[in-house]
Design a protein around this motif. Structure first.
Motif, PDB file in Angstrom:
ATOM      1  N   THR A   1      78.461  17.138 150.387  1.00 36.00           N
ATOM      2  CA  THR A   1      79.708  16.454 150.691  1.00 36.00           C
ATOM      3  C   THR A   1      80.753  17.461 151.162  1.00 36.00           C
ATOM      4  OG1 THR A   1      79.261  14.781 149.023  1.00 36.00           O
ATOM      5  CG2 THR A   1      81.528  14.976 149.792  1.00 36.00           C
TER       6      THR A   1
ATOM      7  N   ASP B   1      87.278  17.482 156.934  1.00 32.93           N
ATOM      8  CA  ASP B   1      86.677  16.760 158.053  1.00 32.93           C
ATOM      9  C   ASP B   1      86.112  17.700 159.109  1.00 32.93           C
ATOM     10  OD1 ASP B   1      87.115  14.254 157.050  1.00 32.93           O
ATOM     11  OD2 ASP B   1      89.144  14.116 157.870  1.00 32.93           O
TER      12      ASP B   1
ATOM     13  N   ASP C   1      76.550  11.875 159.153  1.00 31.26           N
ATOM     14  CA  ASP C   1      77.354  11.564 157.973  1.00 31.26           C
ATOM     15  C   ASP C   1      76.953  10.178 157.474  1.00 31.26           C
ATOM     16  OD1 ASP C   1      79.305  11.058 156.054  1.00 31.26           O
ATOM     17  OD2 ASP C   1      80.843  12.155 157.156  1.00 31.26           O
TER      18      ASP C   1
ATOM     19  N   SER D   1      77.544   8.757 154.486  1.00 35.56           N
ATOM     20  CA  SER D   1      78.565   8.034 153.737  1.00 35.56           C
ATOM     21  C   SER D   1      79.590   7.368 154.663  1.00 35.56           C
ATOM     22  CB  SER D   1      79.271   8.974 152.766  1.00 35.56           C
ATOM     23  OG  SER D   1      79.909  10.030 153.467  1.00 35.56           O
ATOM     24  N   ARG D   2      79.917   8.013 155.786  1.00 31.56           N
ATOM     25  CA  ARG D   2      80.911   7.459 156.712  1.00 31.56           C
ATOM     26  C   ARG D   2      80.275   6.763 157.919  1.00 31.56           C
ATOM     27  NH1 ARG D   2      85.510  12.293 156.918  1.00 31.56           N
ATOM     28  NH2 ARG D   2      85.711  12.534 154.649  1.00 31.56           N
ATOM     29  N   ARG D   3      78.940   6.751 157.935  1.00 35.44           N
ATOM     30  CA  ARG D   3      78.200   6.056 158.969  1.00 35.44           C
ATOM     31  C   ARG D   3      78.615   6.518 160.375  1.00 35.44           C
ATOM     32  NH1 ARG D   3      75.186   1.948 157.196  1.00 35.44           N
ATOM     33  NH2 ARG D   3      75.067   1.086 159.295  1.00 35.44           N
ATOM     34  N   ARG D   4      78.544   7.810 160.589  1.00 42.15           N
ATOM     35  CA  ARG D   4      78.896   8.333 161.907  1.00 42.15           C
ATOM     36  C   ARG D   4      78.069   9.577 162.208  1.00 42.15           C
ATOM     37  NH1 ARG D   4      85.023  10.642 160.671  1.00 42.15           N
ATOM     38  NH2 ARG D   4      84.401  12.488 159.465  1.00 42.15           N
TER      39      ARG D   4
ATOM     40  N   GLY E   1      77.331  10.853 150.584  1.00 41.82           N
ATOM     41  CA  GLY E   1      78.431  10.538 149.679  1.00 41.82           C
ATOM     42  C   GLY E   1      77.882   9.992 148.378  1.00 41.82           C
TER      43      GLY E   1
END
Length: 263
Positions: free
Chosen positions: A144, A148, A157, A159-162, A254
């Motif tokens: 994690t 940014d 990523d 957890s942030r779906r990107r 995440g």
């Protein structure tokens, strides 16, 4: 809601009792005509081992520590258990009864791991993380980021779906990201096309479920957007696809996200 819940045995579920296997001499063979009723020979308990003069640490146990119990993480949801004709409560009850026979002085405590629906990943990984198993939690914390900052190469990523490619955000569609995530969470394992269809389109109507060749189209589009890193999604001829991590690929997880296989 707590991410664990106390398991109470189902009142109507039949308990399947597990039994420990013990070594016993094989019975002598008797010809059928000579078979008669006879009392079973009395069992003679093996002599108890003499107590050791000194206590030695168990192999692999760090100095200054002593084992006090163990945790058994079982990856199994109620739906899978139901297909085998049992429930989680039935299994736990059977294990507890077996434990009571083998070690009457043992204390036990059972919990059910609760995780977000459709979290993906292996059941046992989800269980370990939901129950805060130390190594599973440490793994997610290590992955994690503190800020940014996005390095070069490919950053996935979860957890942030990107996804970032060479520090630039990619334009993956929802389904393309799902496809990539599914492969990433099963790192190093070859996934058949049929599994991708059944998992990624599990809630689709019959007419919306794609054929296996449609998966090839999605993979081609995904690879095109990965650019020079397209070979992280490899084709296993005649079977399906596999995610292979490179040195320039970073995966961020995440809390609540299952960790990938790293064996």
């Amino acid at each position: 809601m707590s991410n664990t819940a106390l398991l109470a045995p189902a009142p109507t579920a039949p308990s399947r009792h597990l039994h420990a296997l013990v070594d016993a001499p094989a019975p002598a063979r008797v010809a059928l005509p000579a078979l008669v009723d006879a009392p079973a020979p009395a069992r003679v308990a093996p002599p108890a081992p003499a107590p050791e003069a000194t206590t030695t640490a168990a192999p692999g146990v760090p100095a200054g520590t002593a084992p006090r119990g163990f945790a058994l993480y079982v990856g199994l949801d109620e739906l899978k258990a139901a297909t085998d004709g049992v429930s989680l409560a039935t299994i736990v009850t059977a294990l507890r009864q077996t434990l009571a026979e083998l070690a009457p002085q043992a204390e036990s405590y059972a919990t059910v791991a609760l995780a977000p629906a459709h979290a993906g990943g292996r059941d046992v990984d989800v269980v370990r993380l939901a129950l805060h198993e130390p190594s599973a939690v440490a793994r997610t914390k290590a992955d994690t980021p503190d800020d940014d900052h996005v390095p070069g190469g490919v950053t996935i990523d979860i957890s942030r779906r990107r996804v970032h490619i060479d520090s630039e955000p990619s334009s993956l569609t929802f389904k393309e990201f799902e496809l990539l995530q599914y492969l990433v969470l099963r790192e190093g394992r070859t996934i058949e096309r049929t599994e991708l269809v059944s998992s990624l389109w599990s809630h689709a109507d019959g007419d919306e479920v794609p054929g296996e060749r449609t998966i090839d189209v999605h993979v081609r589009r995904l690879r095109a957007k990965l650019g020079r890193y397209e070979d992280i999604v490899r084709t296993v001829r005649g079977i399906g696809y596999r995610f292979d991590r490179h040195a320039d690929v970073v995966i961020r997880f995440g809390h609540g996200t299952p960790s990938p296989d790293r064996f």
